[in-house]
Design a protein around this motif. Structure first.
Motif, PDB file in Angstrom:
ATOM      1  N   GLN A 111       8.093  -5.790   1.723  1.00 34.97           N
ATOM      2  CA  GLN A 111       9.059  -5.031   1.251  1.00 34.97           C
ATOM      3  C   GLN A 111       8.756  -3.841   0.464  1.00 34.97           C
ATOM      4  O   GLN A 111       9.177  -2.618   0.641  1.00 34.97           O
ATOM      5  N   ARG A 112       7.878  -4.295  -0.472  1.00 33.54           N
ATOM      6  CA  ARG A 112       7.425  -3.205  -1.339  1.00 33.54           C
ATOM      7  C   ARG A 112       6.446  -1.953  -0.682  1.00 33.54           C
ATOM      8  O   ARG A 112       6.688  -0.830  -1.013  1.00 33.54           O
ATOM      9  N   ASP A 113       5.618  -2.466  -0.025  1.00 33.62           N
ATOM     10  CA  ASP A 113       4.796  -1.765   1.030  1.00 33.62           C
ATOM     11  C   ASP A 113       5.581  -0.683   1.429  1.00 33.62           C
ATOM     12  O   ASP A 113       5.285   0.545   1.737  1.00 33.62           O
ATOM     13  N   ARG A 117       5.949   3.352   1.215  1.00 34.51           N
ATOM     14  CA  ARG A 117       5.569   4.703   2.216  1.00 34.51           C
ATOM     15  C   ARG A 117       6.746   5.255   2.364  1.00 34.51           C
ATOM     16  O   ARG A 117       6.519   6.580   2.649  1.00 34.51           O
ATOM     17  N   ARG A 118       7.925   4.965   2.345  1.00 35.55           N
ATOM     18  CA  ARG A 118       9.102   5.833   2.561  1.00 35.55           C
ATOM     19  C   ARG A 118       9.190   6.839   1.225  1.00 35.55           C
ATOM     20  O   ARG A 118       9.652   7.783   1.362  1.00 35.55           O
ATOM     21  N   LEU A 119       8.865   6.388   0.291  1.00 34.51           N
ATOM     22  CA  LEU A 119       9.120   7.213  -1.280  1.00 34.51           C
ATOM     23  C   LEU A 119       7.933   8.314  -1.321  1.00 34.51           C
ATOM     24  O   LEU A 119       7.815   9.115  -2.001  1.00 34.51           O
ATOM     25  N   GLY A 120       6.821   7.610  -0.792  1.00 36.49           N
ATOM     26  CA  GLY A 120       5.414   8.270  -1.010  1.00 36.49           C
ATOM     27  C   GLY A 120       5.080   9.414  -0.139  1.00 36.49           C
ATOM     28  O   GLY A 120       4.904  10.391   0.054  1.00 36.49           O
TER      29      GLY A 120
END
Length: 120
Positions: A111-113, A117-120
């Motif tokens: 979930q963190r990964d 990816r979405r925010l980065g």
């Protein structure tokens, strides 16, 4: 990112760009699959070409959930035919004290990964 399922477990949908290696084994036959979503209690996979299994069948699932390889028994809960592919819903058969704890960490890490990816 999260879906509340009737089984009271959050499911993390994997974006198309994120590949998690998965293999399903049934009666000595091993097939590669694509992980579509994952929860602490089960997952959905896509298998091409479709395989001949049905609800109630017992299989083994192997996944590469960084940084660990995860393997457990699972019960097929549903199968949807998608042309030449199958979407297979699986419920894990986990030892709550050992496998359940490891799966909780793996799902949280995934979930963190996905969020990174979405925010980065």
């Amino acid at each position: 990112v999260l879906d509340q399922q009737r089984r009271h477990s959050y499911r993390v949908r994997l974006p198309i760009s994120l590949r998690v290696p998965v293999a399903l084994e049934e009666t000595g036959k091993r097939v590669s699959a694509r992980l579509l979503d994952l929860s602490t209690r089960g997952c959905s996979t896509r298998v091409e070409p479709s395989i001949d299994i049905g609800p109630g069948d017992h299989i083994k699932i192997n996944m590469r959930l960084a940084p660990m390889d995860f393997s457990c028994a699972a019960v097929v809960r549903n199968v949807q035919c998608l042309g030449g592919a199958s979407r297979i819903g699986l419920e894990f058969d986990l030892d709550p004290g050992v496998d359940g704890h490891a799966m909780e960490h793996a799902v949280a890490r995934l979930q963190r990964d996905i969020l990174r990816r979405r925010l980065g």
